[in-house]
Design an enzyme around this catalytic site. Structure first.
Site, PDB file in Angstrom:
ATOM      1  CD  GLU A   1      -1.535  -2.451   1.573  1.00  0.00           C
ATOM      2  OE1 GLU A   1      -2.303  -3.414   1.426  1.00  0.00           O
ATOM      3  OE2 GLU A   1      -0.370  -2.569   2.039  1.00  0.00           O
TER       4      GLU A   1
ATOM      5  CG  MET B   1      13.546  -3.287   3.788  1.00  0.00           C
ATOM      6  SD  MET B   1      12.125  -4.343   3.446  1.00  0.00           S
ATOM      7  CE  MET B   1      10.818  -3.121   3.397  1.00  0.00           C
TER       8      MET B   1
ATOM      9  NE  ARG C   1       4.365  -8.301   0.396  1.00  0.00           N
ATOM     10  CZ  ARG C   1       4.104  -7.271  -0.395  1.00  0.00           C
ATOM     11  NH1 ARG C   1       4.868  -7.052  -1.457  1.00  0.00           N
ATOM     12  NH2 ARG C   1       3.103  -6.467  -0.142  1.00  0.00           N
TER      13      ARG C   1
ATOM     14  CG  ASN D   1       1.458  -4.024  -8.503  1.00  0.00           C
ATOM     15  OD1 ASN D   1       0.916  -4.347  -9.558  1.00  0.00           O
ATOM     16  ND2 ASN D   1       1.878  -2.799  -8.271  1.00  0.00           N
TER      17      ASN D   1
ATOM     18  CD  GLU E   1      18.930  -2.647  -3.298  1.00  0.00           C
ATOM     19  OE1 GLU E   1      19.809  -1.958  -3.828  1.00  0.00           O
ATOM     20  OE2 GLU E   1      19.158  -3.760  -2.782  1.00  0.00           O
TER      21      GLU E   1
ATOM     22  CD  GLU F   1       6.956  -2.447  -7.520  1.00  0.00           C
ATOM     23  OE1 GLU F   1       7.455  -1.439  -6.982  1.00  0.00           O
ATOM     24  OE2 GLU F   1       6.944  -3.567  -6.984  1.00  0.00           O
TER      25      GLU F   1
END
Length: 456
Positions: free
Chosen positions: A79, A331, A290, A357, A333, A360
């Site tokens: 988000e 984080m 994740r 998602n 990258e 990207e």
């Protein structure tokens, strides 16, 4: 119904604390800044917009003038990343307002720090206890509340409405399963939705489900997803080229992005299967779990498979050509990794998490492979399939041939990558629609500084 809800929350309070403590065993960051989760933050006053201090420290930090503060709530990493275009546009159009982003997770907090570098304030959102919500609003006094995606908080919504703080829920997606869960409490859901001034929903199907739950039709608008508002700027492309050079230009590179427990085993089995083929003998797997608390466990899992493992945090430069797996334990990258890889597997899709998602990857022209569980991104994944930007596999056993098809066929890979880029470019426009709604709400909130500097 709200009174019943609040009594139920009181009964759950011991469980809430135990859950917070339990999460802290896996990620000690959950044990930090606990008072913020109950609304105990320093009043955000007396600092001009842009001069944000303490954005990632304790609540002792001070932040911008509360009388001109816009609050954006983004639960976690996904988000926060989705909110980036919106935040940048707010910074541009409302330079006289300070921005506060709240998250529920430490990883979301870290992502705010990575992406905005102190330009916005960060606090943890209060749990939906009435006293906590009251304290939070007393100390922030926002002129507008923006909630990313479908987060329905009865006390927060009712309290904002009671204080005439407009509520804008944006980038809404409402899956069939979520709709059925909310329908168990139909009257309560309807009353909560009625507190929201405007909803910006991603698709017609999302709008239909939201209306079925009782959202007022006049408040619901289909704007598309602001997740399409991505761009692969020259700086990202250059950084990706440098990174790929460090990884090795003469070896195929496959990225497994945002993986969950249970998927890494499948990915490593797929890697072993692919490496049996001579053309993939020297391939590199970039594996990005994740959740940061799983970085070490995933690295250990790779070593148990007798693989030569490198950690991104320890390998910022040239990668040893003998390395077979690079664990992305940093984080911020992931899009850089997409840019440097040849193709990507989208995690959370081989286990019933709902996927992540894929845009990207598409934005930087990389084809994607994903599993059967993409229900959180149903419209986007279907669009990618229809455009030829990716493929869906029914089970983990089919992952190897799908990845091999992209890695071993440059023309196929390029066509899929170009289709993904075109898909992203043609679906932009949600940001403009969101800003039009925001300007209307900011006007309704009043004040001499409500008008935007660049109304566009």
């Amino acid at each position: 119904m709200l009174a019943v809800y609040n009594w139920f929350l009181r009964l759950l309070f011991p469980y809430v604390l135990l859950r917070l403590m339990w999460r802290g065993l896996r990620n000690p960051d959950y044990w930090r800044r606990i008072p913020e989760r109950f609304g105990f933050i320093e009043p955000l006053t007396n600092i001009p917009p842009g001069a944000v201090a303490g954005a990632h420290n304790t609540s002792a930090g001070r932040a911008p003038a509360a009388s001109r503060l816009i609050w954006i709530h983004a639960v976690s990493v996904g988000e926060v990343r989705a909110a980036v275009p919106l935040v940048r546009e707010l910074e541009e159009r409302y330079p006289g307002h300070a921005l506060l982003i709240t998250t529920m997770t430490p990883t979301g907090s870290a992502q705010v720090r990575e992406l905005f570098n102190g330009r916005v304030a960060h606090r943890y959102a209060p749990y939906d206890y009435l006293a906590a919500v009251t304290r939070f609003l007393d100390r922030t006094r926002p002129v507008l509340a923006i909630v990313m995606e479908t987060e329905l908080w009865p006390n927060i919504f009712h309290a904002c409405r009671a204080r005439s703080i407009p509520i804008f829920v944006t980038n809404v997606r409402m899956s069939e399963s979520s709709m059925h869960k909310y329908r168990r409490f139909a009257r309560f859901a309807r009353a909560t939705l009625a507190q929201v001034n405007r909803f910006a929903v991603q698709s017609e199907a999302d709008a239909r489900r939201l209306l079925a739950l009782g959202a007022p039709p006049r408040n619901v608008e289909i704007t598309g997803s602001i997740k399409f508002e991505l761009s692969a700027g020259a700086s990202l492309r250059e950084a990706a080229e440098v990174l790929r050079l460090a990884w090795g230009l003469d070896r195929p590179v496959w990225l497994a992005a945002s993986t969950h427990e249970g998927e890494e085993e499948i990915v490593l089995t797929t890697l072993a299967e692919l490496k049996k083929q001579a053309r993939f003998a020297n391939m590199l797997l970039v594996l990005v779990p994740r959740h940061p608390e799983r970085f070490s466990a995933v690295a250990r899992l790779c070593r148990r498979h007798d693989l030569r493992v490198a950690l991104r945090s320890e390998t910022p430069g040239a990668l040893d050509p003998a390395a077979e797996v690079l664990v992305g334990d940093t984080m911020g990258e992931l899009q850089l990794f997409y840019g440097a890889a040849d193709c990507a597997f989208i995690g959370g899709s081989l286990v019933p998490t709902g996927g992540h998602n894929l845009l990207e990857a598409a934005a930087v022209g990389k084809p994607v492979v994903f599993g059967p569980h993409m229900f959180n991104f149903q419209e986007i994944s279907q669009m990618a399939l229809e455009r030829g930007a990716g493929v869906q596999v029914p089970e983990g056993a089919r992952l190897a041939p799908a990845v091999a098809d992209f890695l071993g066929n440059a023309n196929r890979r390029d066509r899929a990558g170009q289709a993904g880029q075109k898909m992203v470019e043609e679906n932009r426009g949600a940001l403009a629609a969101n800003m039009r709604i925001l300007e209307q709400l900011m006007g309704s909130s009043g004040g001499p500084d409500a008008a935007p500097r660049n109304p566009g």
